[in-house]
Design an enzyme around this catalytic site. Structure first.
Site, short mmCIF file in Angstrom:
data_model
loop_
_atom_site.label_atom_id
_atom_site.label_comp_id
_atom_site.label_asym_id
_atom_site.label_seq_id
_atom_site.Cartn_x
_atom_site.Cartn_y
_atom_site.Cartn_z
CB SER A 143 -0.84 0.04 1.46
OG SER A 143 -1.53 1.31 1.51
CE1 TYR A 156 -3.74 -2.67 4.95
CE2 TYR A 156 -3.02 -0.20 4.77
CZ TYR A 156 -3.32 -1.40 4.09
OH TYR A 156 -3.47 -1.54 2.80
#
Length: 265
Positions: A143, A156
């Site tokens: 990401s 995350y």
């Protein structure tokens, strides 16, 4: 040069979003595809049918990365059924709560899925690629948050940043076997994870992004398929950002904000 790795890919979390688009893109490029899913078997079977419509073989397995050691065995199962030349670690989860409010089990659950599971799947895949003597590809979907932080996404971000460095170490350790290891870092993509499943990105809907829209899963899939293919044989240990320039906006956006509302997500 490439050792002629098998054109067989395992794509985790391939029943929707980026994983689904990637499975289809790889099949169109001549790959057989192993498909994993967490809970929705029907959607995984639908993706398998799309792969078969391209004239390629497909196999489906349930894959629960909250138990990463057991889940990693699925890589071996799919390799036994189809073979294995490419692993794409796409399955993942997220969080939306401040770190000071988060209990340890929640922290560990995200790390287990997004980092531990990817490590164990990559380890099993790499061992098989080495044994085959034909090399291969490992591509980890991270990401923009492998590099850029976000309020409320502590585990995350930590997992994706860790996965970037894990990928780089693997790239060093596996290069002698003809195995490349890279990451693809999407920005905001119109998928179920961002509440936009089956919705085409709307041009102009993200005025703060250089390309003023969310991305399409097929745009990320194209990057993954490129890194999985023979044209990417001299690329390893790197990250390909597919974010519409979102990563460029960190310093710019920080200077343009007029309130501290961003501190609360």
């Amino acid at each position: 040069m490439d050792k002629g790795y098998d054109r067989i890919a395992v794509v985790t979390g391939a029943n929707s979003g980026i994983g689904k688009a990637t499975a289809v893109a790889l099949a169109e490029q001549g790959f057989d595809v192993g498909i994993t899913f967490h809970t929705d078997r029907n959607s995984a079977d639908e993706v398998a049918e799309l792969v078969r419509e391209s004239g390629r073989e497909a196999a489906v397995r349930q894959h629960d990365l909250t138990d990463p050691e057991r889940a990693a065995r699925v890589v071996d199962e799919l390799a036994e059924e189809l073979g294995l030349g490419v692993l794409i670690n796409n399955a993942g989860t997220g969080s939306a709560e401040p770190l000071l409010d988060m209990d340890y089990q929640r922290w560990r659950s995200v790390l287990a899925v997004d980092l531990d599971g990817a490590f164990l799947c990559a380890q099993r895949a790499a061992r098989r690629m080495i044994d085959s003597g034909r090399g291969g590809r490992i591509i980890n979907v991270t990401s923009v948050h492998e590099e850029l932080p976000r309020v409320g996404a502590g585990p995350y971000c930590a997992a994706k940043g860790g996965l970037r460095m894990l990928s780089r170490v693997l790239a060093l350790e596996l290069a002698e076997y003809g195995i490349t290891v890279n990451t693809v870092a999407p920005g905001e993509i119109a998928t179920a994870m961002t509440g936009q499943e089956d919705r085409l990105p709307q041009i102009g809907s993200r005025p703060g992004y250089p390309i003023a829209r969310a991305g399409d899963a097929r745009e990320v899939a194209a990057a993954l398929a490129f890194l999985a293919g023979p044209a990417a044989s001299y690329i390893t240990g790197t990250t390909l950002f597919v974010d519409g320039g979102l990563g460029l906006m960190g310093p710019q956006a920080g200077g343009a904000l007029g309130t501290g509302d961003w501190r609360h997500g």
